[in-house]
Scaffold this active site. Structure first.
Site, PDB file in Angstrom:
ATOM      1  N   HIS A 185       0.802  -1.241   0.000  1.00 16.52           N
ATOM      2  CA  HIS A 185       0.000   0.000   0.000  1.00 16.52           C
ATOM      3  C   HIS A 185       0.830   1.284   0.000  1.00 16.52           C
ATOM      4  O   HIS A 185       0.361   2.320  -0.459  1.00 16.52           O
ATOM      5  CB  HIS A 185      -0.938   0.050   1.214  1.00 16.52           C
ATOM      6  CG  HIS A 185      -2.050  -0.954   1.155  1.00 16.52           C
ATOM      7  ND1 HIS A 185      -2.927  -1.033   0.100  1.00 16.52           N
ATOM      8  CD2 HIS A 185      -2.422  -1.933   2.026  1.00 16.52           C
ATOM      9  CE1 HIS A 185      -3.794  -2.008   0.320  1.00 16.52           C
ATOM     10  NE2 HIS A 185      -3.511  -2.578   1.480  1.00 16.52           N
ATOM     11  N   HIS A 225      -6.682  -6.670  -0.645  1.00 13.46           N
ATOM     12  CA  HIS A 225      -6.725  -5.236  -0.963  1.00 13.46           C
ATOM     13  C   HIS A 225      -5.897  -4.901  -2.203  1.00 13.46           C
ATOM     14  O   HIS A 225      -4.872  -5.537  -2.457  1.00 13.46           O
ATOM     15  CB  HIS A 225      -6.206  -4.425   0.233  1.00 13.46           C
ATOM     16  CG  HIS A 225      -6.951  -4.692   1.505  1.00 13.46           C
ATOM     17  ND1 HIS A 225      -6.485  -5.567   2.468  1.00 13.46           N
ATOM     18  CD2 HIS A 225      -8.133  -4.207   1.947  1.00 13.46           C
ATOM     19  CE1 HIS A 225      -7.353  -5.598   3.478  1.00 13.46           C
ATOM     20  NE2 HIS A 225      -8.364  -4.789   3.182  1.00 13.46           N
TER      21      HIS A 225
HETATM   22  N1  Q9C Z   1     -12.790  -0.352   6.690  1.00 11.14           N
HETATM   23  C1  Q9C Z   1      -3.074  -5.029   4.214  1.00 11.14           C
HETATM   24  O1  Q9C Z   1      -3.807  -5.990   4.182  1.00 11.14           O
HETATM   25  N2  Q9C Z   1      -7.961  -0.327   7.131  1.00 11.14           N
HETATM   26  N3  Q9C Z   1      -3.520  -3.819   4.586  1.00 11.14           N
HETATM   27  C2  Q9C Z   1      -9.083  -0.788   6.402  1.00 11.14           C
HETATM   28  C3  Q9C Z   1     -11.545  -0.960   6.301  1.00 11.14           C
HETATM   29  C4  Q9C Z   1      -6.650  -0.617   6.595  1.00 11.14           C
HETATM   30  C5  Q9C Z   1      -4.878  -3.583   4.954  1.00 11.14           C
HETATM   31  C6  Q9C Z   1     -10.380  -0.253   6.935  1.00 11.14           C
HETATM   32  C7  Q9C Z   1      -6.489  -1.988   6.013  1.00 11.14           C
HETATM   33  C8  Q9C Z   1      -5.079  -2.220   5.513  1.00 11.14           C
HETATM   34  C9  Q9C Z   1      -1.635  -5.161   3.875  1.00 11.14           C
HETATM   35 ZN    ZN Z   2      -4.772  -6.723   2.594  1.00  7.31          ZN
END
Ligand code: Q9C
Ligand code: ZN
Length: 386
Positions: free
Chosen positions: A183, A239
């Site tokens: 990300h 994601h």
């Molecule tokens: N409502 C990875 O899986 N917050 N990152 C999400 C959803 C952050 C995920 C909130 C999620 C990050 C590497």
């Molecule tokens: Zn993720």
């Protein structure tokens, strides 16, 4: 689901994140890797290596990271906790979280980092899930170092750090990275990511590969050292890997392919229409997003995976990098797919069968059902190894 999982993580954890309207103990935690390592040891089926970065390794990793992220961003991530701490803005056991983000500004398209150290936290981040605590930098560098080491293990000829014979070189390497990487962009942390480990693997392979064959204009020294290596990134985290996409969007030698939850975090990227710069740019078509709606079954997932693998085969890459996330698991608190443990074996087999000739670095990204991570990962590996 979140509450059940948090109960397992426990109360003593320093890192917190904002999820919806609640500040909760961070889902991304050291316990994830501990659980995976325990499962791998219990299975005694894999050659597990602990890699402790020497001072020299750390220096190498930092300099490779500087070729991947901006220097001011990296020094922010390294130093902000202490800077806040010195001003009494954060307690020793707490973590730095931003309050006000960088905004789009018609009068000033590229705002400079704010002078206020408190405000800078929001300049170098895009969400409130990516806190920086006392020990964050140590973990971030250790994780990045695994991206570097995984890449080095795949290199065809001896590098400064290895003396292995070509025959002993692994065809694929799995790096248990945490924190994850896909990300963060060159200048902003987010989604639990601070250094883009996959990008760092690519930087490493480019940096340490022997010079490309002098096929083009051998008399011109400029071309003699130009690396024309091609890389395919397959992002299997739930994601969208906005950071990886952004870093290589205009790079014709890196194909980025992602299967992810449609309209999910990070919300503003991941559309099927993001295919690279418009033709006739050489990088046109080197980005493929395959979003899947909530509730997607493994059958639906497999359909997208076939598409992804076909495009990667056509691209004729020299290396494969896999961003492997287990937040596609049906019980994951952040995921919305209907993928079961046994499906990961099929997934691993499909990827490896389609791309068996490619040296591959698999880097761990997300996955937050801690007590099922080891099982899911071992299933993936069983499929991968055929
Ligand atoms: N409502 C990875 O899986 N917050 N990152 C999400 C959803 C952050 C995920 C909130 C999620 C990050 C590497
Ligand atoms: Zn993720």
């Amino acid at each position: 689901k979140i509450e059940q999982l948090q109960a397992q993580i426990g109360q003593l954890q320093a890192q917190v994140e904002l999820l919806g309207s609640k500040l909760i103990p961070a889902l991304e935690s050291p316990a994830r890797i501990k659980a995976i390592i325990q499962s791998i040891k219990d299975s005694s089926k894999h050659d597990l290596r602990t890699i402790t970065a020497s001072d020299e390794d750390q220096t190498t990793t930092v300099s490779l990271a500087k070729a991947t992220h901006s220097t001011d961003y990296l020094s922010h991530v390294q130093n902000v906790f202490k800077q806040w701490r010195d001003k009494g803005l954060v307690e020793q056991h707490e973590s730095v979280l931003p309050e006000c983000f960088r905004l789009q500004n018609i009068a000033n398209a590229k705002p400079k980092p704010p002078k206020d150290i408190f405000a800078r936290a929001g300049y170098y981040a895009f969400d409130m899930s990516t806190g920086i605590s006392q020990n964050s930098w140590k973990s971030i560098i250790a994780s990045a170092n695994l991206g570097v080491q995984a890449a080095q293990l795949l290199l065809p000829s001896p590098t400064p750090d290895t003396t292995t014979d070509d025959d002993e070189r692994p065809k694929s390497v799995l790096a248990l990275c945490r924190p994850p990487g896909h990300h963060c962009t060159g200048t902003q942390a987010g989604g639990y990511c601070y250094i883009n480990n996959i990008a760092l693997s690519i930087t490493t392979l480019r940096h340490f590969s022997p010079p490309a064959k002098k096929t083009r204009r051998p008399s011109n020294p400029h071309f003699a050292s130009t690396s024309t290596l091609k890389f395919a990134v397959l992002d299997l985290d739930f994601h969208h890997g906005n950071g990886t996409q952004e870093m290589f969007y205009t790079d014709p030698n890196v194909l980025y392919v992602s299967i992810h939850g449609e309209d999910e975090f990070p919300y503003y990227t991941g559309g099927a229409d993001e295919t690279g710069p418009p033709a006739p740019d050489a990088a046109s078509g080197t980005n493929l997003n395959l979003p899947l709606a909530a509730g997607a079954t493994f059958e639906a997932y497999t359909g997208k995976l076939k598409e992804a693998l076909q495009l990667i085969q056509n691209f004729k890459a020299d290396y494969l990098l896999v961003s492997l996330g287990f937040d596609t698991f049906h019980l994951d608190p952040l995921g919305k797919f209907d993928i079961k443990s046994e499906d990961y074996e099929v997934m691993g087999r499909q990827v490896r069968t389609a791309l068996k000739d490619l040296p591959a670095a698999i880097l761990l990204e997300g996955g937050y059902v801690i007590d099922r991570l080891g099982e899911n990962l071992l299933n993936f590996l069983r499929g991968w190894e055929g």
